[in-house]
Write an enzyme that holds these catalytic residues in place. Structure first.
Site, short mmCIF file in Angstrom:
data_model
loop_
_atom_site.label_atom_id
_atom_site.label_comp_id
_atom_site.label_asym_id
_atom_site.label_seq_id
_atom_site.Cartn_x
_atom_site.Cartn_y
_atom_site.Cartn_z
N PRO A 147 -0.98 2.26 -5.40
CG PRO A 147 -0.16 0.11 -5.63
CD PRO A 147 0.29 1.59 -5.65
CG LEU A 200 -2.23 -0.75 1.10
CD1 LEU A 200 -3.22 -0.71 2.08
CD2 LEU A 200 -3.02 -0.07 -0.34
CG HIS A 201 4.31 1.66 0.38
ND1 HIS A 201 4.53 2.29 1.30
CD2 HIS A 201 4.51 0.22 0.56
CE1 HIS A 201 4.53 1.66 2.28
NE2 HIS A 201 4.70 0.28 1.89
CB ALA A 202 3.44 5.29 -4.83
#
Length: 90
Positions: A18, A14-16
């Site tokens: 997404p 769950l980074h950038a």
């Protein structure tokens, strides 16, 4: 209260990108949804910044929770999203 635990499918977790896709979807839900990683604090699912503080990576399990009208539908819609590789979404 609706609750569901899912495994994050996106390669980058769950980074950038997404996190942005997920936060936008969470903001559109009728119920307010929180997300938490085991041993961590729950954060608002609609906040991209808060999502990134979770440190949730590929293969990590997270728990979604919501209360009120539309809670079950909100949790299920967001859980289904997390089970997809959002890095590959166009």
């Amino acid at each position: 209260m609706a609750e569901r635990t899912v495994t994050i499918a996106s390669a980058s977790g769950l980074h950038a990108r997404p996190a942005g896709i997920f936060a936008q979807a969470a903001a559109q839900q009728p119920a307010t949804v929180t997300i938490e990683k085991a041993g961590g604090s729950a954060v608002q699912a609609s906040s991209m910044l808060m999502l990134m503080t979770l440190g949730a990576g590929h293969g990590d399990e997270v728990t979604l929770k919501a209360e009120g009208e539309g809670a079950e539908e909100s949790v299920n819609a967001l859980a289904d999203l997390l089970e997809k590789d959002l890095d590959a979404e166009e």
